[in-house]
Scaffold this motif. Sequence first.
Motif, mmCIF file in Angstrom:
data_model
loop_
_atom_site.group_PDB
_atom_site.id
_atom_site.type_symbol
_atom_site.label_atom_id
_atom_site.label_comp_id
_atom_site.label_asym_id
_atom_site.label_seq_id
_atom_site.Cartn_x
_atom_site.Cartn_y
_atom_site.Cartn_z
ATOM 1 N N CYS A 129 0.817 -1.232 0.000
ATOM 2 C CA CYS A 129 0.000 0.000 0.000
ATOM 3 C C CYS A 129 0.840 1.267 0.000
ATOM 4 C CB CYS A 129 -0.942 0.005 1.198
ATOM 5 S SG CYS A 129 -2.117 -1.357 1.178
ATOM 6 N N GLU A 130 1.941 1.230 0.717
ATOM 7 C CA GLU A 130 2.785 2.421 0.814
ATOM 8 C C GLU A 130 3.893 2.428 -0.233
ATOM 9 O OE1 GLU A 130 2.041 4.895 2.957
ATOM 10 O OE2 GLU A 130 0.353 3.719 3.713
ATOM 11 N N GLY A 131 4.136 1.268 -0.838
ATOM 12 C CA GLY A 131 5.168 1.184 -1.872
ATOM 13 C C GLY A 131 6.583 1.278 -1.358
ATOM 14 N N LEU A 132 6.781 1.002 -0.071
ATOM 15 C CA LEU A 132 8.127 1.078 0.499
ATOM 16 C C LEU A 132 8.966 -0.109 0.042
ATOM 17 C CD1 LEU A 132 7.406 2.151 4.203
ATOM 18 C CD2 LEU A 132 7.873 3.610 2.225
ATOM 19 N N THR A 133 10.264 0.120 -0.064
ATOM 20 C CA THR A 133 11.183 -0.977 -0.376
ATOM 21 C C THR A 133 11.395 -1.809 0.886
ATOM 22 O OG1 THR A 133 13.158 0.263 0.269
ATOM 23 C CG2 THR A 133 12.395 0.511 -2.037
ATOM 24 N N HIS A 134 11.956 -2.978 0.690
ATOM 25 C CA HIS A 134 12.240 -3.836 1.847
ATOM 26 C C HIS A 134 13.203 -3.150 2.806
ATOM 27 C CE1 HIS A 134 10.897 -7.788 -0.293
ATOM 28 N NE2 HIS A 134 9.923 -6.911 -0.156
ATOM 29 N N LYS A 135 14.159 -2.415 2.256
ATOM 30 C CA LYS A 135 15.124 -1.712 3.105
ATOM 31 C C LYS A 135 14.409 -0.630 3.932
ATOM 32 C CE LYS A 135 19.476 0.805 2.990
ATOM 33 N NZ LYS A 135 20.545 1.363 2.151
ATOM 34 N N GLN A 136 13.500 0.108 3.307
ATOM 35 C CA GLN A 136 12.759 1.154 4.021
ATOM 36 C C GLN A 136 11.869 0.545 5.114
ATOM 37 O OE1 GLN A 136 10.952 2.756 0.460
ATOM 38 N NE2 GLN A 136 12.157 4.658 0.612
ATOM 39 N N ILE A 137 11.260 -0.580 4.791
ATOM 40 C CA ILE A 137 10.412 -1.263 5.775
ATOM 41 C C ILE A 137 11.261 -1.735 6.949
ATOM 42 C CG2 ILE A 137 8.897 -3.254 6.183
ATOM 43 C CD1 ILE A 137 8.110 -3.015 3.168
ATOM 44 N N ALA A 138 12.417 -2.303 6.638
ATOM 45 C CA ALA A 138 13.322 -2.785 7.686
ATOM 46 C C ALA A 138 13.719 -1.649 8.621
ATOM 47 C CB ALA A 138 14.559 -3.426 7.060
ATOM 48 N N GLN A 139 14.013 -0.499 8.059
ATOM 49 C CA GLN A 139 14.387 0.653 8.877
ATOM 50 C C GLN A 139 13.209 1.117 9.731
ATOM 51 O OE1 GLN A 139 15.743 3.280 5.757
ATOM 52 N NE2 GLN A 139 17.873 2.599 5.930
ATOM 53 N N ASP A 142 12.493 -1.512 12.345
ATOM 54 C CA ASP A 142 13.678 -1.847 13.120
ATOM 55 C C ASP A 142 13.936 -3.360 13.136
ATOM 56 O OD1 ASP A 142 15.954 -1.153 14.545
ATOM 57 O OD2 ASP A 142 14.943 -1.339 16.494
ATOM 58 N N ILE A 143 13.911 -3.930 11.925
ATOM 59 C CA ILE A 143 14.208 -5.352 11.736
ATOM 60 C C ILE A 143 15.141 -5.480 10.534
ATOM 61 C CG2 ILE A 143 12.075 -6.231 12.782
ATOM 62 C CD1 ILE A 143 10.837 -6.438 10.019
ATOM 63 N N SER A 144 15.648 -6.675 10.292
ATOM 64 C CA SER A 144 16.561 -6.876 9.166
ATOM 65 C C SER A 144 15.791 -6.949 7.842
ATOM 66 C CB SER A 144 17.367 -8.166 9.358
ATOM 67 O OG SER A 144 16.518 -9.282 9.190
ATOM 68 N N VAL A 145 16.501 -6.668 6.761
ATOM 69 C CA VAL A 145 15.909 -6.769 5.425
ATOM 70 C C VAL A 145 15.474 -8.211 5.179
ATOM 71 C CG1 VAL A 145 16.362 -6.565 2.939
ATOM 72 C CG2 VAL A 145 17.190 -4.803 4.513
ATOM 73 N N ARG A 146 16.271 -9.150 5.634
ATOM 74 C CA ARG A 146 15.940 -10.577 5.459
ATOM 75 C C ARG A 146 14.615 -10.907 6.148
ATOM 76 N NH1 ARG A 146 14.493 -14.349 3.130
ATOM 77 N NH2 ARG A 146 14.857 -16.446 3.861
ATOM 78 N N THR A 147 14.397 -10.342 7.330
ATOM 79 C CA THR A 147 13.142 -10.582 8.048
ATOM 80 C C THR A 147 11.966 -9.979 7.269
ATOM 81 O OG1 THR A 147 14.277 -10.657 10.172
ATOM 82 C CG2 THR A 147 11.912 -10.232 10.228
ATOM 83 N N VAL A 148 12.168 -8.791 6.713
ATOM 84 C CA VAL A 148 11.118 -8.173 5.890
ATOM 85 C C VAL A 148 10.804 -9.074 4.701
ATOM 86 C CG1 VAL A 148 10.527 -6.219 4.391
ATOM 87 C CG2 VAL A 148 11.681 -5.816 6.577
ATOM 88 N N GLU A 149 11.828 -9.572 4.034
ATOM 89 C CA GLU A 149 11.631 -10.464 2.885
ATOM 90 C C GLU A 149 10.815 -11.690 3.287
ATOM 91 O OE1 GLU A 149 15.665 -11.170 1.715
ATOM 92 O OE2 GLU A 149 15.775 -9.322 0.524
ATOM 93 N N ARG A 150 11.154 -12.243 4.445
ATOM 94 C CA ARG A 150 10.427 -13.428 4.923
ATOM 95 C C ARG A 150 8.963 -13.074 5.240
ATOM 96 N NH1 ARG A 150 12.116 -15.214 10.289
ATOM 97 N NH2 ARG A 150 12.577 -13.559 10.114
ATOM 98 N N TYR A 151 8.749 -11.925 5.904
ATOM 99 C CA TYR A 151 7.391 -11.497 6.239
ATOM 100 C C TYR A 151 6.547 -11.302 4.983
ATOM 101 C CZ TYR A 151 8.574 -10.403 11.171
ATOM 102 O OH TYR A 151 8.938 -10.471 12.489
ATOM 103 N N VAL A 152 7.098 -10.619 4.005
ATOM 104 C CA VAL A 152 6.349 -10.365 2.768
ATOM 105 C C VAL A 152 6.085 -11.675 2.033
ATOM 106 C CG1 VAL A 152 6.415 -9.211 0.515
ATOM 107 C CG2 VAL A 152 7.132 -7.972 2.577
ATOM 108 N N ALA A 153 7.071 -12.550 2.006
ATOM 109 C CA ALA A 153 6.878 -13.857 1.365
ATOM 110 C C ALA A 153 5.801 -14.664 2.098
ATOM 111 C CB ALA A 153 8.196 -14.629 1.334
ATOM 112 N N ASP A 154 5.822 -14.636 3.417
ATOM 113 C CA ASP A 154 4.794 -15.335 4.202
ATOM 114 C C ASP A 154 3.403 -14.796 3.880
ATOM 115 O OD1 ASP A 154 6.766 -16.832 5.449
ATOM 116 O OD2 ASP A 154 6.636 -15.765 7.371
ATOM 117 N N ALA A 155 3.290 -13.468 3.787
ATOM 118 C CA ALA A 155 1.991 -12.851 3.488
ATOM 119 C C ALA A 155 1.520 -13.239 2.085
ATOM 120 C CB ALA A 155 2.096 -11.338 3.619
ATOM 121 N N LEU A 156 2.425 -13.204 1.124
ATOM 122 C CA LEU A 156 2.053 -13.581 -0.243
ATOM 123 C C LEU A 156 1.637 -15.047 -0.313
ATOM 124 C CD1 LEU A 156 4.780 -11.627 -2.227
ATOM 125 C CD2 LEU A 156 2.313 -11.173 -2.208
ATOM 126 N N TYR A 157 2.350 -15.902 0.392
ATOM 127 C CA TYR A 157 1.995 -17.319 0.419
ATOM 128 C C TYR A 157 0.620 -17.503 1.059
ATOM 129 C CZ TYR A 157 2.324 -22.344 1.217
ATOM 130 O OH TYR A 157 2.073 -23.688 1.225
#
Length: 166
Positions: A129-139, A142-157
């Motif tokens: 919805c906000e169009g943020l990058t994984h890096k922006q979301i991580a910042q 306050d989590i790692s980019v890898r965690t953001v990637e996993r969260y987004v992948a979990d949501a998509l799945y």
Amino acid sequence: MSSSPLAVQTLYRHHHGWLNSWLRSRLGNAADAADLAQDTFVRLLQRSERLELKAPRAFLRTIARGLVIDHWRREEIERAYLETIAHLPEAQTPSAESRALVLELLESIARLLEGLKPKVRKAFLLAQCEGLTHKQIAQQMDISVRTVERYVADALYHCYLLRYEP
């Protein structure tokens, strides 16, 4: 007790009045209470498994409580949507049919997001919805980019499973 029509009819006869009163006390509205009481028994008719009810009122209350939560969520979504379109010029105001379709879609999305863990939901919404990058979301979270990637992948799945499961 099975969920045969006769068993549900007996349950209805013995507990409908009580359930309707219980719902009316929660909703403050006799019409909505009557609708949700009926919906509770419709849910029972749709069940295929055998019901072993030692505490029928507790069982009915559990089903009805879920319906009340759905009802409140629908009202909240409708209220927010109507507030949003109230600010549109009259020429851009959607028709009643379009409003109904949008509200149905918004309810589906809300049910879908409800199944996600809060942090997963937040990361997914920030990305979608906000169009943020994984890096922006991580910042921001306050989590790692890898965690953001996993969260987004979990949501998509999760979305995929809900869309394509029978």
